[in-house]
Write a protein that holds these residues in place. Structure first.
Motif, PDB file in Angstrom:
ATOM      1  N   ILE B 184       0.798  -1.103  -0.131  1.00 43.41           N
ATOM      2  CA  ILE B 184      -0.162   0.164  -0.093  1.00 43.41           C
ATOM      3  C   ILE B 184       0.916   1.247   0.047  1.00 43.41           C
ATOM      4  O   ILE B 184       2.122   1.059   0.469  1.00 43.41           O
ATOM      5  N   VAL B 240       6.808  -1.670   6.841  1.00 45.36           N
ATOM      6  CA  VAL B 240       7.069  -0.306   6.279  1.00 45.36           C
ATOM      7  C   VAL B 240       8.167  -0.402   5.575  1.00 45.36           C
ATOM      8  O   VAL B 240       9.268  -1.047   5.921  1.00 45.36           O
ATOM      9  N   VAL B 267       4.038   0.361   2.299  1.00 48.68           N
ATOM     10  CA  VAL B 267       4.229  -0.690   3.273  1.00 48.68           C
ATOM     11  C   VAL B 267       3.445  -2.061   2.864  1.00 48.68           C
ATOM     12  O   VAL B 267       2.505  -2.257   2.069  1.00 48.68           O
ATOM     13  N   ILE B 269       1.595  -5.454   2.721  1.00 40.87           N
ATOM     14  CA  ILE B 269       0.511  -5.733   3.252  1.00 40.87           C
ATOM     15  C   ILE B 269       0.614  -6.890   4.196  1.00 40.87           C
ATOM     16  O   ILE B 269       1.380  -7.957   4.203  1.00 40.87           O
ATOM     17  N   SER B 270      -0.377  -7.070   5.166  1.00 41.40           N
ATOM     18  CA  SER B 270      -0.254  -8.076   6.293  1.00 41.40           C
ATOM     19  C   SER B 270      -0.250  -9.487   5.849  1.00 41.40           C
ATOM     20  O   SER B 270       0.517 -10.323   6.391  1.00 41.40           O
ATOM     21  N   ALA B 271      -0.894  -9.616   4.680  1.00 40.38           N
ATOM     22  CA  ALA B 271      -0.970 -11.082   4.338  1.00 40.38           C
ATOM     23  C   ALA B 271       0.261 -11.622   3.541  1.00 40.38           C
ATOM     24  O   ALA B 271       0.546 -12.658   3.409  1.00 40.38           O
ATOM     25  N   ALA B 295      -6.138  -4.985   0.713  1.00 47.41           N
ATOM     26  CA  ALA B 295      -5.447  -5.749   1.481  1.00 47.41           C
ATOM     27  C   ALA B 295      -6.021  -6.438   2.776  1.00 47.41           C
ATOM     28  O   ALA B 295      -5.917  -7.473   3.058  1.00 47.41           O
ATOM     29  N   GLU B 296      -7.334  -5.839   2.895  1.00 57.30           N
ATOM     30  CA  GLU B 296      -7.929  -6.222   3.928  1.00 57.30           C
ATOM     31  C   GLU B 296      -8.738  -7.479   3.649  1.00 57.30           C
ATOM     32  O   GLU B 296      -8.645  -8.603   4.304  1.00 57.30           O
ATOM     33  N   PHE B 299      -6.143 -10.201   3.511  1.00 53.28           N
ATOM     34  CA  PHE B 299      -5.703 -10.684   4.938  1.00 53.28           C
ATOM     35  C   PHE B 299      -6.756 -11.763   5.414  1.00 53.28           C
ATOM     36  O   PHE B 299      -6.363 -12.873   6.006  1.00 53.28           O
ATOM     37  N   GLU B 303      -6.097 -15.548   6.623  1.00 54.25           N
ATOM     38  CA  GLU B 303      -6.408 -16.112   7.764  1.00 54.25           C
ATOM     39  C   GLU B 303      -7.105 -17.342   7.923  1.00 54.25           C
ATOM     40  O   GLU B 303      -7.144 -18.184   8.349  1.00 54.25           O
TER      41      GLU B 303
END
Lengths: 223, 313
Positions: B184, B240, B267, B269-271, B295-296, B299, B303
């Protein structure tokens, strides 16, 4: 107040309080920080204040950017918390072997060491933030005639307890670490105590710090 | 009987890790925690442990361990080459399978295979002193169990609460590698020239040898900054991507410093973090920009995938 909230990646809020670096603006950041911390909002994993920003990290399994942003935007800050700050006295010994950069500073600032120390001691400094290395406080503001740049070549090892100056700030090296600030003395106090489970750091954002000069004998008695 | 691991070889960077620490960044204490969250959680799940139980994390060459005591089960997750030595018998280990060892047996974690991190979990609890609620070792700041230092040869680690009568469980799982890392836009995206942004999204980057638990340094095209190469220090989060004056991006990982003063171009993404950290030096990376909403969703899918794996055990 917060000027703008945006996202820092998918799991953090980036709260911008404005461009300038001053006590009023930073006090605002810290007010939010303390208040949000006390509210224990579900999903928040870290709140990191700095001069003019507040980063709020969260667990993406528990909340998301949109929901948390709404909560932060609609928060009512409690008045009580904002005024809770400690006043802390830090003893500093300025004998030659501790004041590693005093000669360099005399030259850079064009004032003698007597004047430098007179300007530095016995006045109140405000803790803008802690970090970089664990517990290191960023304290301001130094008098205008005390402000200068970092060392061109940072030291590989700055001794633990060293007091450094750069631009409008003073800091304290809580551990031996690399660093480029101008060192003017050393404190025998343990600023960051890793053995403490609760509150390992002596100085927190928003606290007031006063440096007091001590002799080498007083320094040795501390140890 | 006293149960313990005798470390005969420490390996390259062997530490105890769990889910890490929260709410300490504001005093300069990094979160730390397992680098590859999914493989860490799977190691515990396979043994029926609590999902965040402390485990041994190793990088590249792992430890050589002699077990002393009754019987215990263990599992290794990741893409790892290892052996179990029982007297004169040598067994080639398979990841995600439970093995039993007895007094005198040896686990030889030879190396990770085209990846970086692996996890060793046991059907019991390492006897560890937690620091601020977590065992996670940060060797740069000397925080965590084992005095914040990596595990080295000659050390013994006691094991408590063994539950070795578990069924031997396993999981069929193959780690996949990624080359495309989704990001992102960062908060200083507009500091970089059009040329800089173009090279960031179009060029190949390579994982540098200087990568560690703090951060992943990349080599490749230099990303041109046209505004300012420093910003006022501010908080950082995992993933980051900072670009210092030399133009080489650095991605913040588990042990990253809590504040930093370099412009943030993006940054991760969390995934994508778990797969990112497994890329060994020399691996190629390409960055792809995506929107927050995507991105959400990614993720959530990630999960769900992890939960599916856990339910298959």
């Amino acid at each position: 107040m917060i000027k703008n909230i945006s996202n820092l990646g998918d799991a953090a809020l980036y709260c911008d309080f404005g461009n300038s670096i001053n006590k009023e603006l930073n006090t605002n950041v810290i007010r939010y920080f303390k208040d949000l911390k006390s509210k224990n909002i579900n999903g928040i994993t870290n709140i990191t204040p700095s001069y003019n920003k507040l980063i709020i990290s969260f667990d993406l399994k528990k909340t998301n950017y949109k929901d948390l942003k709404k909560i932060i935007e609609n928060i009512n800050l409690s008045e009580k918390i904002s005024n809770l700050s400690n006043k802390i006295e830090i003893p500093v010994c300025c004998q030659k072997t501790f004041a590693l950069d005093i000669e360099r500073l005399e030259e850079k600032l064009s004032i003698d060491r007597k004047m430098i120390y007179q300007n530095f001691f016995n006045k109140e400094y405000f803790c803008y933030m802690t970090g970089f290395i664990a517990g290191m406080p960023f304290l301001g503001d130094l008098d205008v005639n005390m402000r200068t740049t970092r060392l061109e070549t940072p030291r590989v090892k700055v001794p633990k307890g060293s007091i450094g100056l750069t631009e409008q700030f003073a800091n304290i090296y809580t551990f031996e670490s690399p660093g480029g600030w101008n060192i003017i003395g050393k404190t025998p106090l343990e600023i960051f105590d890793t053995s403490k489970n609760e509150k390992p750091n002596l100085i927190n954002p928003g606290d007031i710090v006063i440096f007091k000069e001590i002799s080498i004998n007083e320094y040795n008695e501390f140890k | 009987m006293n149960n313990f691991f005798e470390i005969l070889r420490g390996g390259i960077n062997t530490t105890f890790q769990d889910a890490g620490r929260t709410n300490l960044n504001h005093i300069g204490i990094p979160s730390s925690g397992a680098m590859d969250t999914r493989n860490f959680q799977l190691s515990n799940s396979i043994l029926g442990n609590k999902i965040n139980n402390p485990v041994i994390e190793f990088a590249y060459q792992g430890p050589l361990i002699k077990f002393h005591g009754d019987k215990i089960n263990f599992v290794i997750t990741g893409d790892v080459i290892f052996k179990i030595i029982k007297g004169k018998n040598e067994i080639t280990g398979i990841c995600y399978e439970t093995y039993s060892i007895e007094d005198g047996d040896i686990i030889d974690i030879i190396s990770t295979n085209k990846s970086v991190y692996g996890y060793l979990a046991i059907s019991g609890d390492f006897d560890l002193k937690l620091q601020w609620g977590s065992c996670s070792i940060n060797t740069k700041a000397n925080i965590g169990s084992n005095n914040g230092k990596k595990i080295i040869s000659g050390q013994n680690f006691n094991i408590l609460n063994i539950h070795s009568n578990q069924l031997k469980r396993k999981l069929n799982f193959v780690n996949t590698k990624i080359e495309k890392i989704r990001v992102i836009r960062g908060t200083n995206f507009n500091y970089f020239s059009d040329k800089g942004v173009k090279s960031f999204f179009n060029d190949d980057f390579f994982v540098s040898k200087l990568s560690d638990r703090m951060g992943m340094r990349l080599e490749g095209s230099k990303i041109e900054n046209v505004v300012e190469t420093n910003i006022r220090s501010e908080g950082l989060v995992k993933g980051v991507i900072q670009v210092p004056a030399d133009g080489n991006p650095i991605i913040m990982l588990s042990d990253h410093g809590t504040i930093g003063g370099y412009p943030k171009i993006g940054v991760v993404i969390s995934a994508d973090i778990d797969k990112l950290v497994q890329l060994s030096p020399g691996s190629k990376i390409k960055f792809q920009e995506i929107e927050l909403e995507d991105a959400e969703t990614l993720f959530k899918l990630y999960e769900l995938e992890t939960q599916n794996l856990i339910s298959q055990i």
